[in-house]
Motif scaffolding. Structure first.
Motif, PDB file in Angstrom:
ATOM      1  N   ALA A 136       0.829  -1.213   0.000  1.00  0.00           N
ATOM      2  CA  ALA A 136       0.000   0.000   0.000  1.00  0.00           C
ATOM      3  C   ALA A 136       0.861   1.260   0.000  1.00  0.00           C
ATOM      4  O   ALA A 136       1.971   1.277   0.540  1.00  0.00           O
ATOM      5  CB  ALA A 136      -0.930   0.003   1.207  1.00  0.00           C
ATOM      6  N   PRO A 155      -4.079   1.558  -5.787  1.00  0.00           N
ATOM      7  CA  PRO A 155      -4.729   0.243  -5.817  1.00  0.00           C
ATOM      8  C   PRO A 155      -3.884  -0.877  -5.203  1.00  0.00           C
ATOM      9  O   PRO A 155      -2.667  -0.957  -5.414  1.00  0.00           O
ATOM     10  CB  PRO A 155      -4.951   0.006  -7.313  1.00  0.00           C
ATOM     11  CG  PRO A 155      -5.043   1.380  -7.903  1.00  0.00           C
ATOM     12  CD  PRO A 155      -4.064   2.189  -7.118  1.00  0.00           C
ATOM     13  N   ASP A 157      -4.573  -5.130  -4.891  1.00  0.00           N
ATOM     14  CA  ASP A 157      -5.482  -6.183  -5.373  1.00  0.00           C
ATOM     15  C   ASP A 157      -6.523  -5.614  -6.333  1.00  0.00           C
ATOM     16  O   ASP A 157      -7.691  -6.018  -6.338  1.00  0.00           O
ATOM     17  CB  ASP A 157      -6.173  -6.881  -4.201  1.00  0.00           C
ATOM     18  CG  ASP A 157      -5.206  -7.666  -3.329  1.00  0.00           C
ATOM     19  OD1 ASP A 157      -4.189  -8.146  -3.867  1.00  0.00           O
ATOM     20  OD2 ASP A 157      -5.457  -7.769  -2.107  1.00  0.00           O
ATOM     21  N   ARG A 159      -7.905  -2.510  -6.634  1.00  0.00           N
ATOM     22  CA  ARG A 159      -8.835  -1.455  -6.237  1.00  0.00           C
ATOM     23  C   ARG A 159      -8.138  -0.421  -5.361  1.00  0.00           C
ATOM     24  O   ARG A 159      -7.296  -0.777  -4.532  1.00  0.00           O
ATOM     25  CB  ARG A 159     -10.046  -2.040  -5.490  1.00  0.00           C
ATOM     26  CG  ARG A 159     -11.062  -2.712  -6.416  1.00  0.00           C
ATOM     27  CD  ARG A 159     -12.201  -3.334  -5.633  1.00  0.00           C
ATOM     28  NE  ARG A 159     -13.306  -3.717  -6.518  1.00  0.00           N
ATOM     29  CZ  ARG A 159     -13.324  -4.800  -7.270  1.00  0.00           C
ATOM     30  NH1 ARG A 159     -12.297  -5.625  -7.248  1.00  0.00           N
ATOM     31  NH2 ARG A 159     -14.363  -5.063  -8.047  1.00  0.00           N
ATOM     32  N   ARG A 161      -7.510   2.025  -2.351  1.00  0.00           N
ATOM     33  CA  ARG A 161      -7.788   1.865  -0.922  1.00  0.00           C
ATOM     34  C   ARG A 161      -8.272   3.188  -0.347  1.00  0.00           C
ATOM     35  O   ARG A 161      -7.744   4.253  -0.679  1.00  0.00           O
ATOM     36  CB  ARG A 161      -6.538   1.420  -0.178  1.00  0.00           C
ATOM     37  CG  ARG A 161      -6.214  -0.042  -0.385  1.00  0.00           C
ATOM     38  CD  ARG A 161      -5.326  -0.569   0.717  1.00  0.00           C
ATOM     39  NE  ARG A 161      -5.334  -2.022   0.747  1.00  0.00           N
ATOM     40  CZ  ARG A 161      -4.694  -2.749   1.645  1.00  0.00           C
ATOM     41  NH1 ARG A 161      -3.993  -2.156   2.605  1.00  0.00           N
ATOM     42  NH2 ARG A 161      -4.746  -4.057   1.604  1.00  0.00           N
ATOM     43  N   LEU A 174     -10.064   0.939   7.456  1.00  0.00           N
ATOM     44  CA  LEU A 174     -10.066   0.664   6.026  1.00  0.00           C
ATOM     45  C   LEU A 174     -11.478   0.306   5.588  1.00  0.00           C
ATOM     46  O   LEU A 174     -12.102  -0.600   6.138  1.00  0.00           O
ATOM     47  CB  LEU A 174      -9.115  -0.493   5.721  1.00  0.00           C
ATOM     48  CG  LEU A 174      -8.925  -0.868   4.251  1.00  0.00           C
ATOM     49  CD1 LEU A 174      -8.280   0.278   3.485  1.00  0.00           C
ATOM     50  CD2 LEU A 174      -8.076  -2.129   4.138  1.00  0.00           C
ATOM     51  N   PRO A 177     -13.407  -2.929   0.174  1.00  0.00           N
ATOM     52  CA  PRO A 177     -13.090  -2.623  -1.221  1.00  0.00           C
ATOM     53  C   PRO A 177     -14.231  -2.910  -2.193  1.00  0.00           C
ATOM     54  O   PRO A 177     -14.163  -2.498  -3.357  1.00  0.00           O
ATOM     55  CB  PRO A 177     -11.898  -3.536  -1.510  1.00  0.00           C
ATOM     56  CG  PRO A 177     -12.090  -4.701  -0.590  1.00  0.00           C
ATOM     57  CD  PRO A 177     -12.697  -4.125   0.658  1.00  0.00           C
ATOM     58  N   MET A 180     -15.666  -0.155  -4.492  1.00  0.00           N
ATOM     59  CA  MET A 180     -14.752   0.550  -5.387  1.00  0.00           C
ATOM     60  C   MET A 180     -14.677  -0.166  -6.729  1.00  0.00           C
ATOM     61  O   MET A 180     -14.461  -1.376  -6.783  1.00  0.00           O
ATOM     62  CB  MET A 180     -13.360   0.610  -4.750  1.00  0.00           C
ATOM     63  CG  MET A 180     -12.300   1.286  -5.590  1.00  0.00           C
ATOM     64  SD  MET A 180     -12.531   3.064  -5.793  1.00  0.00           S
ATOM     65  CE  MET A 180     -12.277   3.634  -4.112  1.00  0.00           C
ATOM     66  N   ARG A 225     -17.888   4.992   0.753  1.00  0.00           N
ATOM     67  CA  ARG A 225     -18.228   3.574   0.816  1.00  0.00           C
ATOM     68  C   ARG A 225     -18.431   2.977  -0.575  1.00  0.00           C
ATOM     69  O   ARG A 225     -18.041   1.834  -0.822  1.00  0.00           O
ATOM     70  CB  ARG A 225     -19.461   3.363   1.693  1.00  0.00           C
ATOM     71  CG  ARG A 225     -19.190   3.572   3.180  1.00  0.00           C
ATOM     72  CD  ARG A 225     -20.367   3.127   4.037  1.00  0.00           C
ATOM     73  NE  ARG A 225     -21.522   4.019   3.868  1.00  0.00           N
ATOM     74  CZ  ARG A 225     -21.685   5.146   4.564  1.00  0.00           C
ATOM     75  NH1 ARG A 225     -20.782   5.524   5.437  1.00  0.00           N
ATOM     76  NH2 ARG A 225     -22.755   5.896   4.369  1.00  0.00           N
ATOM     77  N   THR A 226     -19.068   3.731  -1.491  1.00  0.00           N
ATOM     78  CA  THR A 226     -19.262   3.246  -2.861  1.00  0.00           C
ATOM     79  C   THR A 226     -18.844   4.342  -3.834  1.00  0.00           C
ATOM     80  O   THR A 226     -18.958   5.542  -3.533  1.00  0.00           O
ATOM     81  CB  THR A 226     -20.724   2.861  -3.125  1.00  0.00           C
ATOM     82  OG1 THR A 226     -21.566   3.999  -2.942  1.00  0.00           O
ATOM     83  CG2 THR A 226     -21.159   1.741  -2.178  1.00  0.00           C
TER      84      THR A 226
END
Length: 364
Positions: A136, A155, A157, A159, A161, A174, A177, A180, A225-226
Motif C-alpha cells: 500500500a 490500488p 489487489d 482497487r 484503498r 479501512l 473494497p 470501489m 463507501r461506494t
C-alpha cells in the motif's frame, strides 16, 4: 474580512470584463492585470506540496524532511511545528480546521505512509495511522467536516484503498473494497498537491487518477463507501500523465493535470464538469503546461486558480478558459472561506494571492 470580500468581488468583476474583451485565441496568452502572488518568506528550503488555508491570516504547509509550518499573521512569520522525529518522512498533504487542529499525511510504501494529528497548533502530535501493508501507498486525504474524513491509497489487489475517520483523524479504518470499481492497469493517484481526493458538502468525494490508458474521476456520494467512475479528456497512457488535482463547488468540477516531466507537452491539461463529475469536457483554452493544483476562489462564482512548476493561471468562466498571471513555481493552492488564497511549492515557497502592484507613474 469586509475588505477582503470587497477585493475578491472587485477582482472577479475586473477579470471577467478583461476576459470578455479579449480575443479567444489570445486570452490564454495575455497577462491578467490586477492579480499576483505575494511571496511570504518561510525560512525553509523544504518543498511544500501540502497546504491548508484557514483564513487570510492563518495557513499550514507540509513538505519534505518531515516539515510542517504554521503562520497566524498572514505569512509574516512562520513557526516550525514539525512532528518530532519525522525528518525522514515526506509530507504531501495537510488538512486544518483552524490554527490548532490539523492532520498531516506522509507518503511512501509500507510504514512510510502515516497520518499525524495535532489539537494544539503543533505543540504536540499523535500518530493516528501507520500503514503496515508493504503493497500500500497512501497519497492524500480530505475532510467533509471536523469529524469525518477519508485518506486515499493507490490500488491494492486491483482497487484503490480508502481509509475513513469519524473522530477528526484520531482513528482510521479501512473501508471495504467491494464498493470501489476495478482499477485500470497502471492506474494510480498522484501525491503532487494534496488534491487527488477532494470533498464538497458533507458526503460527496472525488478521486483523480492517471497512469492508465484513460484518466478518470471517481465519485462517492456516501463518504467513500461506494464509487462510480467517469473518463476525462485529460491525456493519460503513461505513468507521468493524468489528472493531478480536482476542485468542486457543488456540482461544478475542475480537473487539472498533464505530464509532470519537465519539457513534456501537456495538451488538454484541464477539464470541466457541470454534473458533479459524471461527465467531463476539455477546457476550450487550457493552462499553458502541466498543473498540479487548483482551487475555486470563494467569492468569485466562476473564478478559480491553477498552479504548477512553470506558472499559474486564472479562470473567470468556470474553467472553460485559463489565462496566465505568474511564472513562478508552485505545487499546490488553497482558498479559505474569507477569501484568502495561498500557494506553496519548492524551495520553501509560499505566497498569498493579492492585488498586483501598480506600475510607477500609473497614477491612481
Amino acid at each position: 474580512m469586509r475588505r477582503t470580500v470587497k477585493w475578491i468581488r472587485a477582482l472577479s468583476v475586473a477579470l471577467a470584463v478583461t476576459a470578455a474583451g479579449a480575443a479567444p485565441a489570445q486570452a490564454a496568452q495575455r497577462p491578467v492585470p490586477g492579480v499576483a502572488w505575494q511571496a511570504k518568506a518561510t525560512g525553509s528550503d523544504a518543498r511544500f506540496r501540502g497546504l491548508a488555508a484557514v483564513s487570510r491570516s492563518t495557513a499550514w504547509v507540509a513538505g519534505t524532511k518531515g516539515t510542517v509550518l504554521l503562520t497566524r499573521d498572514g505569512g509574516g512569520h512562520w513557526r516550525d511545528v514539525s512532528p518530532p522525529g519525522a525528518g525522514a518522512l515526506e509530507f504531501r498533504d495537510v488538512e486544518a480546521f483552524d490554527a490548532r487542529h490539523a492532520v498531516v499525511l506522509a507518503i511512501g510504501e509500507g510504514e512510510a505512509s502515516r497520518i499525524f494529528r495535532t489539537a494544539d497548533g503543533g505543540a504536540h502530535w499523535t500518530e493516528s495511522f501507520r500503514n503496515t501493508d508493504p503493497r500500500a501507498f497512501y497519497d492524500c486525504l480530505a475532510f467533509f467536516d471536523h469529524r469525518h474524513g477519508i485518506a486515499l491509497g493507490d490500488p491494492v489487489d486491483g482497487r484503490f484503498r480508502v481509509l475513513a475517520t469519524a473522530d477528526g483523524g484520531r482513528t482510521w479504518r479501512l473501508l471495504p473494497p467491494a464498493g470501489m470499481p476495478a482499477a485500470q492497469p497502471g492506474e494510480a493517484a498522484f501525491a503532487a498537491s494534496g488534491q487527488c481526493v477532494v470533498t464538497s458538502g458533507t458526503r460527496d468525494a472525488w478521486i483523480a487518477t492517471g497512469g492508465a490508458a484513460a484518466s478518470r474521476v471517481l465519485h462517492s456520494a456516501d463518504r467513500g463507501r461506494t464509487w462510480t467512475a467517469a473518463a476525462t479528456p485529460v491525456p493519460a497512457g503513461d505513468p507521468a500523465r493524468g489528472v493531478f488535482a480536482l476542485a468542486f463547488r457543488g456540482g461544478r468540477g475542475l480537473a487539472v493535470g498533464g505530464d509532470y516531466r519537465a519539457g513534456q507537452p501537456s495538451e488538454r491539461a484541464a477539464a470541466v464538469s457541470a454534473d458533479g463529475g459524471r461527465s467531463w469536457r476539455a477546457a476550450d483554452e487550457p493552462p499553458a503546461a502541466y498543473r498540479s493544483g487548483v482551487a475555486w476562489l470563494p467569492r468569485g462564482r466562476a473564478t478559480a486558480v491553477a498552479v504548477g512548476p512553470t506558472g499559474s493561471e486564472i479562470t473567470t468562466d468556470g474553467g472553460r478558459t485559463w489565462r496566465g498571471f505568474d511564472t513562478g513555481s508552485y505545487d499546490t493552492v488553497a482558498c479559505a472561506p474569507d477569501g484568502g488564497c495561498w500557494a506553496a511549492g519548492e524551495k520553501g515557497r509560499a505566497a498569498r494571492l493579492g492585488a498586483a502592484p501598480r506600475p510607477q507613474g500609473s497614477g491612481r
